[in-house]
Design a protein around this motif. Structure first.
Motif, PDB file in Angstrom:
ATOM      1  N   TRP A 132      -5.767   7.093  -8.167  1.00  0.00           N
ATOM      2  CA  TRP A 132      -5.721   5.878  -7.344  1.00  0.00           C
ATOM      3  C   TRP A 132      -4.279   5.349  -7.285  1.00  0.00           C
ATOM      4  O   TRP A 132      -3.776   4.766  -8.216  1.00  0.00           O
ATOM      5  CB  TRP A 132      -6.660   4.827  -7.931  1.00  0.00           C
ATOM      6  CG  TRP A 132      -6.827   3.623  -7.054  1.00  0.00           C
ATOM      7  CD1 TRP A 132      -6.586   3.532  -5.728  1.00  0.00           C
ATOM      8  CD2 TRP A 132      -7.292   2.340  -7.469  1.00  0.00           C
ATOM      9  NE1 TRP A 132      -6.871   2.281  -5.258  1.00  0.00           N
ATOM     10  CE2 TRP A 132      -7.311   1.513  -6.323  1.00  0.00           C
ATOM     11  CE3 TRP A 132      -7.706   1.798  -8.692  1.00  0.00           C
ATOM     12  CZ2 TRP A 132      -7.713   0.184  -6.355  1.00  0.00           C
ATOM     13  CZ3 TRP A 132      -8.117   0.475  -8.719  1.00  0.00           C
ATOM     14  CH2 TRP A 132      -8.115  -0.311  -7.565  1.00  0.00           C
ATOM     15  N   ARG A 133      -3.653   5.571  -6.147  1.00  0.00           N
ATOM     16  CA  ARG A 133      -2.295   5.097  -5.916  1.00  0.00           C
ATOM     17  C   ARG A 133      -2.230   4.497  -4.518  1.00  0.00           C
ATOM     18  O   ARG A 133      -3.109   4.717  -3.681  1.00  0.00           O
ATOM     19  CB  ARG A 133      -1.288   6.258  -6.020  1.00  0.00           C
ATOM     20  CG  ARG A 133      -1.228   6.915  -7.392  1.00  0.00           C
ATOM     21  CD  ARG A 133      -0.223   8.067  -7.413  1.00  0.00           C
ATOM     22  NE  ARG A 133      -0.605   9.123  -6.496  1.00  0.00           N
ATOM     23  CZ  ARG A 133      -1.450  10.110  -6.808  1.00  0.00           C
ATOM     24  NH1 ARG A 133      -2.004  10.145  -8.006  1.00  0.00           N
ATOM     25  NH2 ARG A 133      -1.725  11.043  -5.928  1.00  0.00           N
ATOM     26  N   SER A 134      -1.207   3.755  -4.263  1.00  0.00           N
ATOM     27  CA  SER A 134      -1.035   3.147  -2.948  1.00  0.00           C
ATOM     28  C   SER A 134      -1.037   4.228  -1.869  1.00  0.00           C
ATOM     29  O   SER A 134      -0.291   5.204  -1.944  1.00  0.00           O
ATOM     30  CB  SER A 134       0.281   2.360  -2.887  1.00  0.00           C
ATOM     31  OG  SER A 134       0.474   1.814  -1.605  1.00  0.00           O
ATOM     32  N   GLY A 135      -1.928   4.055  -0.863  1.00  0.00           N
ATOM     33  CA  GLY A 135      -2.002   5.016   0.226  1.00  0.00           C
ATOM     34  C   GLY A 135      -2.806   6.261  -0.114  1.00  0.00           C
ATOM     35  O   GLY A 135      -2.847   7.203   0.686  1.00  0.00           O
ATOM     36  N   SER A 136      -3.445   6.281  -1.283  1.00  0.00           N
ATOM     37  CA  SER A 136      -4.204   7.465  -1.680  1.00  0.00           C
ATOM     38  C   SER A 136      -5.512   7.552  -0.899  1.00  0.00           C
ATOM     39  O   SER A 136      -6.007   6.572  -0.357  1.00  0.00           O
ATOM     40  CB  SER A 136      -4.494   7.423  -3.187  1.00  0.00           C
ATOM     41  OG  SER A 136      -5.192   6.245  -3.526  1.00  0.00           O
ATOM     42  N   ASN A 137      -6.073   8.746  -0.850  1.00  0.00           N
ATOM     43  CA  ASN A 137      -7.296   8.994  -0.087  1.00  0.00           C
ATOM     44  C   ASN A 137      -8.522   8.685  -0.945  1.00  0.00           C
ATOM     45  O   ASN A 137      -9.053   9.556  -1.635  1.00  0.00           O
ATOM     46  CB  ASN A 137      -7.337  10.450   0.382  1.00  0.00           C
ATOM     47  CG  ASN A 137      -6.219  10.772   1.343  1.00  0.00           C
ATOM     48  OD1 ASN A 137      -5.923   9.969   2.229  1.00  0.00           O
ATOM     49  ND2 ASN A 137      -5.609  11.927   1.182  1.00  0.00           N
TER      50      ASN A 137
END
Length: 328
Positions: A132-137
């Motif tokens: 879970w990261r910024s912009g993750s799918n």
């Protein structure tokens, strides 16, 4: 006054076990796995009561080793491991535990649908893995509101599931061996089996296991479903052809599967279904709440003690069959 001799083939909630021990001499299998058949047969020589489990088969062979048996009880609604005809031939009443597990099982069935639809366990795995990261799918699921839920097996549990689905804004259709007279009350519409397969966005299976329902869901049935269909089984494992389900999920013939029951059970760790990303499996926990399992255990004891005393069982499967046999 001598106590009744009782065999308990598995675990039992403590309050219920304590009740039995007040009136009975108990031999109980407390180890993991099924009780060895040779040991069970030895214990049954003098037994007047038996609390069975799904892991043992109660049939003519078992009853030959239990000449003094007066009653059999089991903490479950289903009894596909019990030869009712063999029990009736011996005039042995068999008691189960209907009613007390309706809400718990309905909760679990709808929870499997909700968790699958919103990919909740996959979301948790996503967070736990550090993905879970910024912009993750992030995992995407589907809305339930406005979708059509098909329920196969519209008994008490099915009606309870329909109530929950209605609260989520779902359109509910169902198939049952016999059409219910209270469709409007339960908020569901009867459909023929094939029509349900074709129209349902999600299918929850709640039918008991019988000769007619064994293998009810196979390749032909999965072919008739929508490619976006979610398939939930909370009935019995053998109702579904596991190989056909694997192929349907693997090829995208249907979108997702969720099972609380498997065939075999427990499911082997190397089973092909466990390699798929679009399935959720729980370890047969439909009734596994403290309150429900305690209530089931107490009803199991009620059935057992009544049978030992020669009284009618509160929940007896074969009362009428025994009465007809005795009249004949």
């Amino acid at each position: 006054m001598s106590k009744y001799k009782v065999v308990i083939a598995g675990s039992l909630m403590a309050p219920a076990l304590e009740r039995i021990q007040k009136f009975c001499d108990v031999k109980q299998w407390t180890k993991s796995g099924a009780i060895p058949q040779e040991l069970l047969f030895d214990w049954l020589k003098d037994a007047e009561g038996l609390i069975a489990t799904a892991s043992i088969k109660v049939d003519k062979e078992l009853l030959k080793h239990a000449p003094k048996l007066k009653v059999i009880s089991q903490a479950a609604v289903g009894y596909d491991n019990i030869d009712i005809g063999a029990c009736t031939d011996k005039s042995i009443p068999f008691g189960n535990t209907p009613g007390v597990l309706v809400d718990a099982t309905a909760d679990l069935a709808f929870s499997l649908l909700l968790c699958s639809a919103r990919r909740i366990h996959e979301g948790w795995d996503f967070v736990r893995s550090g993905a879970w990261r910024s912009g993750s799918n992030i995992p995407f699921g589907i809305d339930l509101a406005g979708k059509t839920l098909g329920i196969v097996g519209m008994g008490q549990i099915g009606a309870a599931v329909a109530k929950r689905a209605g609260a989520f804004g779902m359109n509910v259709i169902y198939y049952n061996r016999n059409r219910r007279p209270d469709d409007e009350k339960i908020g569901a519409t009867y459909q023929h089996f094939d029509t349900l397969l074709e129209e349902a966005d999600c299918i929850i299976v709640l039918t008991p296991l019988s000769k007619e329902t064994r293998g009810l869901f196979g390749r032909e049935q999965f072919t008739k479903m929508k490619s976006t269909a979610y398939f939930i089984n909370v009935s019995r494992g053998p109702v579904v052809d596991a190989n056909a389900l694997f192929d349907a999920l693997k090829t995208g013939q249907i979108a997702y599967g969720a099972l609380d029951v498997t065939d075999p059970e427990p499911i082997p760790i190397d089973h092909p279904l466990l390699t798929l990303p679009n399935i959720l499996i729980t370890p047969h926990i439909g009734s596994a709440t403290t309150e429900t399992r305690t209530a089931m255990a107490q009803l199991t004891v009620d059935n057992l003690l009544a049978g030992l005393e020669g009284k009618p069982l509160p929940a007896c499967v074969n009362t009428n069959l025994i009465m007809e046999k005795q009249k004949g």
